[in-house]
Design an enzyme around this catalytic site. Structure first.
Site, PDB file in Angstrom:
ATOM      1  N   LYS A 177       0.861  -1.215   0.124  1.00 54.10           N
ATOM      2  CA  LYS A 177      -0.163  -0.006   0.049  1.00 54.10           C
ATOM      3  C   LYS A 177       0.763   1.295   0.041  1.00 54.10           C
ATOM      4  CE  LYS A 177      -1.839   2.936   1.999  1.00 54.10           C
ATOM      5  NZ  LYS A 177      -1.519   4.356   1.711  1.00 54.10           N
ATOM      6  N   GLU A 252       9.820   1.796  10.925  1.00 53.15           N
ATOM      7  CA  GLU A 252      10.812   2.890  11.033  1.00 53.15           C
ATOM      8  C   GLU A 252       9.975   4.223  11.066  1.00 53.15           C
ATOM      9  OE1 GLU A 252      12.342   5.665   9.641  1.00 53.15           O
ATOM     10  OE2 GLU A 252      12.860   4.742   7.794  1.00 53.15           O
ATOM     11  N   CYS A 286      13.833  10.544   6.777  1.00 60.21           N
ATOM     12  CA  CYS A 286      13.819   9.931   7.861  1.00 60.21           C
ATOM     13  C   CYS A 286      15.208   9.916   8.779  1.00 60.21           C
ATOM     14  CB  CYS A 286      13.231   8.516   8.240  1.00 60.21           C
ATOM     15  SG  CYS A 286      14.214   7.559   6.890  1.00 60.21           S
ATOM     16  N   GLU A 383      10.449  15.927  15.309  1.00 58.87           N
ATOM     17  CA  GLU A 383      10.752  15.980  13.608  1.00 58.87           C
ATOM     18  C   GLU A 383      10.002  16.949  12.936  1.00 58.87           C
ATOM     19  OE1 GLU A 383      11.420  11.937  10.957  1.00 58.87           O
ATOM     20  OE2 GLU A 383       9.329  12.385  11.304  1.00 58.87           O
TER      21      GLU A 383
HETATM   22  O1  TXE Z   1       2.486  10.087   7.761  1.00 62.10           O
HETATM   23  P1  TXE Z   1       1.703   8.616   7.879  1.00 62.10           P
HETATM   24  P2  TXE Z   1       2.093  11.444   7.015  1.00 62.10           P
HETATM   25  C1  TXE Z   1       6.665  11.687   9.416  1.00 62.10           C
HETATM   26  C2  TXE Z   1       6.892  12.940   9.137  1.00 62.10           C
HETATM   27  C3  TXE Z   1       5.804  13.708   8.527  1.00 62.10           C
HETATM   28  C4  TXE Z   1       4.651  13.143   9.420  1.00 62.10           C
HETATM   29  C5  TXE Z   1       3.312  12.889   8.860  1.00 62.10           C
HETATM   30  O2  TXE Z   1       7.123  13.620  10.264  1.00 62.10           O
HETATM   31  O3  TXE Z   1       5.646  15.180   8.731  1.00 62.10           O
HETATM   32  O4  TXE Z   1       4.975  11.556   9.451  1.00 62.10           O
HETATM   33  O5  TXE Z   1       3.318  12.426   7.256  1.00 62.10           O
HETATM   34  C6  TXE Z   1      -0.391   5.132   5.836  1.00 62.10           C
HETATM   35  N1  TXE Z   1      -3.464   2.513   8.838  1.00 62.10           N
HETATM   36  N2  TXE Z   1       6.972  10.887   8.288  1.00 62.10           N
HETATM   37  O6  TXE Z   1       0.979  11.854   7.518  1.00 62.10           O
HETATM   38  O7  TXE Z   1       0.257   9.014   8.272  1.00 62.10           O
HETATM   39  C7  TXE Z   1      -0.333   6.156   4.622  1.00 62.10           C
HETATM   40  O8  TXE Z   1      -1.368   5.959   3.676  1.00 62.10           O
HETATM   41  C8  TXE Z   1      -2.343   1.887   7.832  1.00 62.10           C
HETATM   42  C9  TXE Z   1       8.281  10.107   8.645  1.00 62.10           C
HETATM   43  O9  TXE Z   1       2.190  11.204   5.424  1.00 62.10           O
HETATM   44  O10 TXE Z   1       2.575   7.870   8.738  1.00 62.10           O
HETATM   45  C10 TXE Z   1       1.219   6.113   4.089  1.00 62.10           C
HETATM   46  O11 TXE Z   1       1.258   5.084   3.257  1.00 62.10           O
HETATM   47  N3  TXE Z   1      -1.694   3.056   7.072  1.00 62.10           N
HETATM   48  C11 TXE Z   1       8.518   9.087   7.620  1.00 62.10           C
HETATM   49  C12 TXE Z   1       1.975   5.779   5.457  1.00 62.10           C
HETATM   50  O12 TXE Z   1       1.056   5.352   6.397  1.00 62.10           O
HETATM   51  C13 TXE Z   1      -1.931   4.259   7.271  1.00 62.10           C
HETATM   52  C14 TXE Z   1       8.019   9.146   6.194  1.00 62.10           C
HETATM   53  C15 TXE Z   1       2.736   6.991   6.006  1.00 62.10           C
HETATM   54  O13 TXE Z   1       1.613   8.024   6.294  1.00 62.10           O
HETATM   55  C16 TXE Z   1      -2.773   4.922   8.139  1.00 62.10           C
HETATM   56  C17 TXE Z   1       6.563   9.649   6.005  1.00 62.10           C
HETATM   57  C18 TXE Z   1      -3.488   3.990   9.081  1.00 62.10           C
HETATM   58  N4  TXE Z   1      -4.231   4.210   9.961  1.00 62.10           N
HETATM   59  C19 TXE Z   1       6.343  10.702   7.197  1.00 62.10           C
HETATM   60  N5  TXE Z   1      -2.618   6.242   8.193  1.00 62.10           N
HETATM   61  C20 TXE Z   1       9.824   8.296   7.744  1.00 62.10           C
HETATM   62  N6  TXE Z   1       9.939   7.387   8.736  1.00 62.10           N
HETATM   63  O14 TXE Z   1      10.625   8.579   6.877  1.00 62.10           O
HETATM   64  C21 TXE Z   1      -1.737   6.490   7.309  1.00 62.10           C
HETATM   65  N7  TXE Z   1      -1.302   5.270   6.713  1.00 62.10           N
END
Ligand code: TXE
Length: 481
Positions: A177, A252, A286, A383
């Site tokens: 996904k 992660e 990250c 972050e």
């Molecule tokens: O993250 P999400 P977002 C951090 C970074 C950023 C913040 C928000 O600080 O500002 O997260 O980003 C899926 N059940 N990182 O909102 O929500 C979503 O569709 C299952 C750090 O984009 O964590 C996407 O595929 N899945 C990071 C993935 O989760 C769900 C990289 C990431 O989205 C879900 C990105 C649910 N309930 C953001 N809700 C890193 N570690 O590098 C969302 N998703």
């Protein structure tokens, strides 16, 4: 740039089809704010079908394929990725806003993951265990079965490579996904995997919203392993869903990684890493080195040199291939702007001006260096995920370690110093999954185990470690007298 496949479709059981609802979501070009494509809004019904297709693959050809043959498919896939490098790089640059050169690096990394895990597929062995007379005991490393992969938007190709590459090498069947902001290269990868000869159902891709397709995937009882990269808040939800079904999960979750700069450091060597560690991919990394901890006697020198370097950075739309492109979305831009609003003017040590002529609707944020804040300030603790770094002075080793370890995160860290003893001492004491001595990031190294401690998550990806994570160990004890 038009993809060679129809991005409004999902990929299940080796074939393209519309999602069950028939609905689509917009894909917005972050450089301009203009809609450039549409993707499927996959949901629970599509996840059910994808999981069923993965189970069928495991019950069929994929489940009995030799490790060597799985490896050959991944090696063919690596070549196909390289053959499509220009198309993939442009697709990614336009989709998520990263400068074209960075997108090209991501393609190379994806191909390298396929190569590494293709080569490793038939090298993972069990062991024999000396035991009581009359017994022969050995271990088997077996795939979990159906694995669920939830991918973010910041490095889609790299994270697909490290996660799907290791899962396929070990014989799992995957349901992927991708993030709603970054689905195009995930779909392209599925098509290339099919061309490489991957049996139907071994890799299925369902774009959609996190709360819909993502939540359905994490809750599905037939999914036997989950890997997730993203925010702490969503990671927590994924772990709760995994707990409901009693399945292992790799998380992660980003970080606030410190770079420790001692007075004896080679600043000429360190400077590009200090700056780039924070602004690469517009800070949406990250492992961004977003906290620069500097020994007090060189604080002003380093602040001046960083300000000069940051002032010279070029900001432009992704396809113009400057140092920094836009952030991925207006939402992410809003998050970073709210952080920046917490800094008073005297705390802004440097800020590169946005050039004239940037497209109105793009998500551009000026790279910024913040100082004169205490280590417990939100800007030094949370972050930010934008091109924003903080500079914090320390007195000595003890002080440096106290500040470095003083956040809830622990993903990576670096030490810049000419003193070998200090490097060894402090590397042991830093709370981090990776520590870099006089470098930052080790050029991404697909061979190097990667993951965090604390709120940065748990479990290790990359390298051989990931092969252990994507297998379960069975011990066989034969009594033969
Ligand atoms: O993250 P999400 P977002 C951090 C970074 C950023 C913040 C928000 O600080 O500002 O997260 O980003 C899926 N059940 N990182 O909102 O929500 C979503 O569709 C299952 C750090 O984009 O964590 C996407 O595929 N899945 C990071 C993935 O989760 C769900 C990289 C990431 O989205 C879900 C990105 C649910 N309930 C953001 N809700 C890193 N570690 O590098 C969302 N998703």
């Amino acid at each position: 740039m038009t993809p060679w496949f129809d991005p409004t479709l999902i990929f299940i059981g080796g074939a393209w089809r519309p999602c069950a609802s028939g609905e689509t979501l917009p894909v917005t070009d972050p450089s301009t704010g203009v809609e450039m494509a549409r993707i499927a809004r996959g949901g629970a019904l599509d996840i059910d079908d994808a999981v069923a297709a993965a189970e069928a693959a495991l019950a069929g050809d994929w489940g009995v394929m030799s490790a060597a043959e799985r490896g050959r498919i991944l090696l063919r896939l690596s070549h196909l990725v390289l053959n499509h490098a220009d198309q993939l790089a442009e697709m990614e640059a336009r989709d998520v806003g990263k400068p074209l050169k960075q997108a090209h690096n991501d393609v190379i990394a994806l191909a390298r993951y396929c190569e590494f895990y293709g080569g490793a597929a038939d090298k993972l062995t069990g062991e024999t265990i000396p035991f009581n007379a009359g017994f022969t005991v050995y271990t088997l490393r077996e795939p979990h079965g159906v694995t669920g992969h939830i991918i973010p938007w910041n490095y889609p190709m790299q994270i697909i490579g490290r996660s799907i590459g290791a899962a396929l090498a070990t014989g799992n069947a995957c349901v992927l996904k991708p993030a709603e902001e970054a689905c195009l290269t995930a779909l392209a990868f599925a098509d290339l995997a099919h061309q490489a000869g991957l049996p139907a159902g071994a890799l299925n891709v369902v774009p959609g919203l996190g709360a819909e397709a993502g939540a359905a995937l994490t809750a599905h009882p037939a999914v036997r392993h989950l890997s997730f990269t993203g925010s702490v808040a969503t990671g927590r939800r994924v772990q709760i869903a995994a707990a409901e079904n009693i399945v292992p999960v790799t998380l992660e979750l980003g970080g606030k990684s410190p770079q420790l700069v001692f007075a004896d450091a080679d600043l000429d060597k360190a400077l590009p890493f200090l700056v780039n560690g924070g602004i690469q991919n517009a800070g949406q990394t990250c492992s961004a080195g977003s906290r620069i901890l500097v020994q007090r006697e060189i604080h002003d020198t380093l602040a001046a040199r960083m300000a000069e370097a940051i002032g010279a950075l070029r900001i432009a739309p992704a396809m113009d291939d400057a140092d920094i492109g836009p952030l991925v979305s207006a939402r992410q831009k809003g998050i970073v702007e709210r952080f920046l609003a917490q800094a008073s003017p005297d705390q802004i040590l440097a800020q590169a001006p946005l050039p004239d002529g940037l497209p109105e609707g793009g998500n551009y944020i000026p790279p910024t260096l913040i100082g004169h804040i205490p280590p417990d300030h939100a800007l030094a603790q949370d972050e930010i995920f934008g091109p924003v770094q903080v500079l914090i002075p320390f007195e000595d080793e003890e002080d440096a370690i106290r500040i470095a370890n003083g956040t809830k995160y622990g993903l990576v860290a670096s030490i810049w110093s000419a003193d070998g003893g200090r490097q060894m001492r402090l590397a042991k004491r830093l709370h981090a999954g990776q520590v870099f001595l006089n470098n930052y990031g080790a050029a991404g190294g697909v061979e190097l185990p990667f993951g965090g401690v604390g709120h940065s998550g748990h479990g290790r990806e990359k390298g051989f470690e990931a092969l252990y994570a994507f297998t379960t160990l069975k011990t066989v004890a034969a009594h033969h007298g």
